[in-house]
Design a protein around this motif. Structure first.
Motif, PDB file in Angstrom:
ATOM      1  N   CYS A  82      44.873  42.146  53.354  1.00 32.11           N
ATOM      2  CA  CYS A  82      43.619  42.838  53.019  1.00 32.11           C
ATOM      3  C   CYS A  82      42.433  42.332  53.828  1.00 32.11           C
ATOM      4  N   ASP A  83      41.568  43.279  54.189  1.00 32.76           N
ATOM      5  CA  ASP A  83      40.288  42.938  54.815  1.00 32.76           C
ATOM      6  C   ASP A  83      39.201  42.801  53.761  1.00 32.76           C
ATOM      7  N   ALA A  84      39.405  43.386  52.593  1.00 25.69           N
ATOM      8  CA  ALA A  84      38.410  43.355  51.524  1.00 25.69           C
ATOM      9  C   ALA A  84      39.151  43.597  50.213  1.00 25.69           C
ATOM     10  N   LEU A  85      38.494  43.228  49.109  1.00 23.76           N
ATOM     11  CA  LEU A  85      39.198  43.307  47.818  1.00 23.76           C
ATOM     12  C   LEU A  85      38.251  43.721  46.701  1.00 23.76           C
ATOM     13  N   VAL A  86      38.783  44.532  45.767  1.00 30.43           N
ATOM     14  CA  VAL A  86      38.064  44.836  44.528  1.00 30.43           C
ATOM     15  C   VAL A  86      38.826  44.176  43.376  1.00 30.43           C
ATOM     16  N   ILE A  87      38.090  43.493  42.499  1.00 30.85           N
ATOM     17  CA  ILE A  87      38.698  42.960  41.270  1.00 30.85           C
ATOM     18  C   ILE A  87      38.165  43.813  40.120  1.00 30.85           C
ATOM     19  N   PRO A  88      39.055  44.538  39.429  1.00 27.66           N
ATOM     20  CA  PRO A  88      38.596  45.542  38.464  1.00 27.66           C
ATOM     21  C   PRO A  88      38.177  44.935  37.134  1.00 27.66           C
ATOM     22  N   GLY A  89      37.718  45.804  36.237  1.00 22.42           N
ATOM     23  CA  GLY A  89      37.460  45.420  34.861  1.00 22.42           C
ATOM     24  C   GLY A  89      38.769  45.340  34.091  1.00 22.42           C
ATOM     25  N   GLY A  90      38.723  44.716  32.948  1.00 26.92           N
ATOM     26  CA  GLY A  90      39.909  44.544  32.124  1.00 26.92           C
ATOM     27  C   GLY A  90      39.678  43.363  31.215  1.00 26.92           C
ATOM     28  N   GLU A  91      40.484  42.343  31.350  1.00 22.91           N
ATOM     29  CA  GLU A  91      40.344  41.136  30.531  1.00 22.91           C
ATOM     30  C   GLU A  91      40.452  39.937  31.477  1.00 22.91           C
ATOM     31  N   SER A  92      39.354  39.238  31.633  1.00 24.22           N
ATOM     32  CA  SER A  92      39.341  38.200  32.667  1.00 24.22           C
ATOM     33  C   SER A  92      40.285  37.041  32.354  1.00 24.22           C
ATOM     34  N   THR A  93      40.448  36.706  31.063  1.00 23.62           N
ATOM     35  CA  THR A  93      41.335  35.590  30.718  1.00 23.62           C
ATOM     36  C   THR A  93      42.777  35.956  31.079  1.00 23.62           C
ATOM     37  N   THR A  94      43.159  37.178  30.701  1.00 18.28           N
ATOM     38  CA  THR A  94      44.517  37.645  31.011  1.00 18.28           C
ATOM     39  C   THR A  94      44.723  37.712  32.523  1.00 18.28           C
ATOM     40  N   MET A  95      43.732  38.271  33.204  1.00 15.92           N
ATOM     41  CA  MET A  95      43.868  38.413  34.654  1.00 15.92           C
ATOM     42  C   MET A  95      44.027  37.051  35.326  1.00 15.92           C
ATOM     43  N   ALA A  96      43.240  36.063  34.842  1.00 14.89           N
ATOM     44  CA  ALA A  96      43.322  34.727  35.430  1.00 14.89           C
ATOM     45  C   ALA A  96      44.689  34.101  35.155  1.00 14.89           C
ATOM     46  N   LEU A  97      45.206  34.335  33.934  1.00 13.41           N
ATOM     47  CA  LEU A  97      46.525  33.779  33.590  1.00 13.41           C
ATOM     48  C   LEU A  97      47.613  34.381  34.469  1.00 13.41           C
TER      49      LEU A  97
END
Ligand SMILES: NC(=O)CC[C@H](N)C(=O)O
Length: 257
Positions: free
Chosen positions: A49-64
């Motif tokens: 990737c040259d660039a990235l989007v991190i979407p909405g959702g649940e940050s704790t779950t996403m980090a895990l």
């Protein structure tokens, strides 16, 4: 050559972002035509990737899930060492912050990159979600806006949204000396209702703290990193996606064309 824009697809609204990025790349005309959009679930995909989007959702779950997928360190490198353009929405903004308040018990892993402290779930629970018109002056410079006049209001969707409650000084962000200051790109006037004690009891605004009368800071940028508290991907208004993609083309374009 192709510009590859990834959307972190571990959890949350990645599909919606890809949809709007696709529309945005069409709207950018020849500038957007070589954009490839991919879902990112592992470090091999991220490395393309040259660039990235991190979407909405649940940050704790996403980090895990990111930690389990061996993605946390590659994400940190992508944002902070390679300094590639990254945009986080809602949970994505939380992950991109250097510090977060009101995290789950035991804290949570962050990717970092934005020298800010966010307050998670600032407006309360799911039932306290709301949609409100936002004035986002940066949209005036978006392609198609002719660079003049006040942009039409943007419909901000806030779902268990964070706000940026403090701009951190160098103590909060070890790598900040060579970095640009955090730019406040959007505020929600007069809704500072549920701030934590930490953000409301200080008698005066300390250096780096967000001035109390400014309202709630809901969009920020620092160098390559952009974050919004709300969910542009849940509307059919492509203006922020067009604006961001245009910046990515501009930023990456030098090496890329
Ligand atoms: N809509 C969202 O992305 C909510 C974010 C959520 N409050 C979190 O901490 O991750």
């Amino acid at each position: 050559m192709t510009l590859t824009v990834g959307v972190l697809a571990l959890q949350g609204g990645f599909y919606e972002h890809i949809n709007l990025l696709r529309k945005a790349s069409r709207q950018l005309g020849p500038r957007g035509q070589d954009t490839k959009l991919i879902e990112v679930r592992n470090s091999t995909e991220l490395s393309t990737c040259d660039a990235l989007v991190i979407p909405g959702g649940e940050s704790t779950t996403m980090a895990l899930v990111a930690a389990q997928s061996g993605l946390l360190e590659p994400l940190r490198k992508f944002v902070k060492v390679d300094k590639k353009p990254v945009w986080g929405t809602c949970a994505g903004l939380i992950l991109l912050a250097e510090a977060a308040n009101d995290t789950k018990k035991g804290g949570q892993e962050l990717v970092g990159g934005l020298a800010v402290r966010v307050h998670r779930n600032h407006f309360g629970r799911q039932v306290e979600s709301f949609i409100t018109d936002l004035s986002l002056p940066f949209l005036a410079s978006s392609p198609g806006q002719n660079g003049s006049g006040t942009p039409a209001p943007y419909s901000g969707v806030f779902i268990r949204a964070p706000i940026v409650e403090a701009l951190l000084t160098s103590e909060g962000s070890p790598d900040s000396p060579e970095r640009s200051p955090v730019e406040i790109m959007g505020v929600l006037p007069g809704r500072r209702t549920k701030a934590t004690a930490a953000s409301t009891t200080a008698p005066d605004t300390k250096p780096g703290e967000v001035p109390k009368d400014l309202g709630d800071v809901i969009a920020v940028r620092q160098d390559n990193v952009f974050g919004t508290s709300f969910h542009p991907e849940l509307t059919d208004d492509t203006r922020i996606h067009v604006w961001w993609l245009d910046q990515v083309v501009e930023r990456v374009g030098g090496q890329w064309r």
